[in-house]
Design a protein around this motif. Structure first.
Motif, short mmCIF file in Angstrom:
data_model
loop_
_atom_site.label_atom_id
_atom_site.label_comp_id
_atom_site.label_asym_id
_atom_site.label_seq_id
_atom_site.Cartn_x
_atom_site.Cartn_y
_atom_site.Cartn_z
N MET A 1 0.84 -1.20 0.00
CA MET A 1 0.00 0.00 0.00
C MET A 1 0.87 1.25 0.00
O MET A 1 1.79 1.37 0.81
N HIS A 24 -5.05 1.74 -1.89
CA HIS A 24 -3.88 2.50 -1.43
C HIS A 24 -4.35 3.55 -0.41
O HIS A 24 -5.54 3.80 -0.26
N ASP A 25 -3.38 4.15 0.24
CA ASP A 25 -3.67 5.21 1.23
C ASP A 25 -3.78 6.53 0.47
O ASP A 25 -2.78 7.19 0.21
#
Length: 278
Positions: A1, A24-25
Motif C-alpha cells: 500500500m 492504497h492510502d
C-alpha cells in the motif's frame, strides 16, 4: 500500500485515477480544497503526509479561454507545477504529471515520439510545455505522460456531449487526426505503474492505440450507443485557439518500459460504452 496524493481529484482524470487506486492510502484534493498555485498550502500538505507519489490531475484545460487568459494558464500549468516538482523532490515523492499532444505543432505525418521537437501553436500547449520543462529542470523522480483527446463515461467531454446532446444532427470536424484516449485506460495504467514502478523517469506518451478524426470518433460513438444521429463532416470550426492538425503520439516506449499493453482506441471506447449510464 502506497501513500498517494491526488490533486484535481474530482476532475475527469482525477476521478478515474482515484477509483483505480482504491486499496492504497489516498489523499485526494479537489481544486477547491487545494489550489495548486498556493505554494504554502501545497508544501504543508506534502510535508504532513510525506507521500510516495503525488499524482497531479489539476490543470488549466480551457484551450480557447487560455488565448486571452495566458497568465492564469501559465500560473496553473507551469509555475504551480514547478513548485510541485520542487516539493515532491524535497520530500522524496515521485511526481506523476500529465501533459498533452498540444505541445506539438501538428504538421507531422507519423506518430510523434517523446523526444521529438516540440512547437506548440496555442497558449494552452505552450503553458503545458513550460510545465514539462520546469519538472525536468528540478530533476527529481518524475513521470510526465502526454495524453490526448481525453474522455470518460463521467465528467465533461466529447463522448458525453455526443451521447447526451438533444441535437439530432451534428457537425463535427474531420480535419484533425488524433487518438481519443479513455481516462479509464489511463487510470488502469497508473495503477499498474504504482504497483510495478520501473523508476525509469522521464517523458512518455500514453494514448489509446490507433488514430481517427473527431468526425470518425463521433460516428463510432453514435454507432456503439445506437443513437441514430445524423453526423456531417465539416472542414473547420472557428475557435479562438488553433488546434494541431495531426497529433497522434507513439506510445511504444511506454509499452516497453512499463511492460504494459495499451488498449486500442476501439477497446477504450467499448469499455466506456459498457460503463456509461445516461
Amino acid at each position: 500500500m502506497k501513500k498517494i496524493i491526488i490533486t484535481g481529484a474530482t476532475g475527469m482524470l482525477g476521478t478515474a485515477i482515484t477509483n483505480a487506486l482504491q486499496g492504497h492510502d489516498l489523499y485526494g484534493y479537489s481544486s477547491k480544497e487545494l489550489d495548486i498555485t498556493c505554494s504554502f498550502k501545497l508544501d504543508q500538505i506534502v510535508k504532513s503526509i510525506k507521500p510516495d507519489y503525488i499524482i497531479n490531475c489539476a490543470a488549466y484545460t480551457a484551450v480557447d479561454l487560455a488565448e486571452t487568459d495566458q497568465e492564469k494558464a501559465l500560473k496553473i500549468n507551469a509555475l504551480a507545477v514547478q513548485k510541485m516538482a520542487q516539493v515532491a523532490n524535497q520530500y522524496q515523492a515521485t511526481l506523476i504529471h500529465f501533459s498533452t499532444d498540444y505541445v506539438f505543432n501538428g504538421t507531422a505525418t507519423q506518430p510523434y515520439l517523446p523526444l521529438q521537437e516540440t512547437d506548440p501553436i496555442n497558449v494552452y500547449g505552450a503553458s503545458k510545455l513550460a510545465g514539462e520543462k520546469s519538472i525536468a529542470q528540478v530533476n527529481g523522480r518524475h513521470y510526465i505522460f502526454r495524453i490526448s483527446w481525453l474522455y470518460a463515461p463521467h465528467g465533461k467531454n466529447f463522448f458525453k456531449w455526443v451521447a447526451g446532446t438533444d441535437m439530432n444532427e451534428l457537425k463535427i470536424v474531420d480535419s484533425q487526426t488524433g487518438s481519443p484516449t479513455s481516462a479509464l485506460d489511463v487510470s488502469s495504467f497508473i495503477k499498474h505503474l504504482v504497483k510495478n514502478d520501473p523508476e525509469t523517469y522521464g517523458v512518455y506518451h500514453f494514448t489509446n492505440q490507433g488514430a481517427m478524426t473527431w468526425f470518425e470518433f463521433a460516428i463510432a460513438i453514435n454507432k456503439k450507443l445506437n443513437l441514430d444521429k445524423i453526423i456531417h463532416p465539416v472542414a473547420t470550426f472557428k475557435t479562438a485557439a488553433k488546434r494541431p492538425t495531426y497529433s497522434v503520439m507513439d506510445g511504444s516506449d511506454t509499452i516497453q518500459v512499463f511492460n504494459y499493453q495499451i488498449p486500442t482506441v476501439e477497446e477504450g471506447l467499448d469499455e466506456v460504452v459498457r460503463i456509461y449510464n445516461p
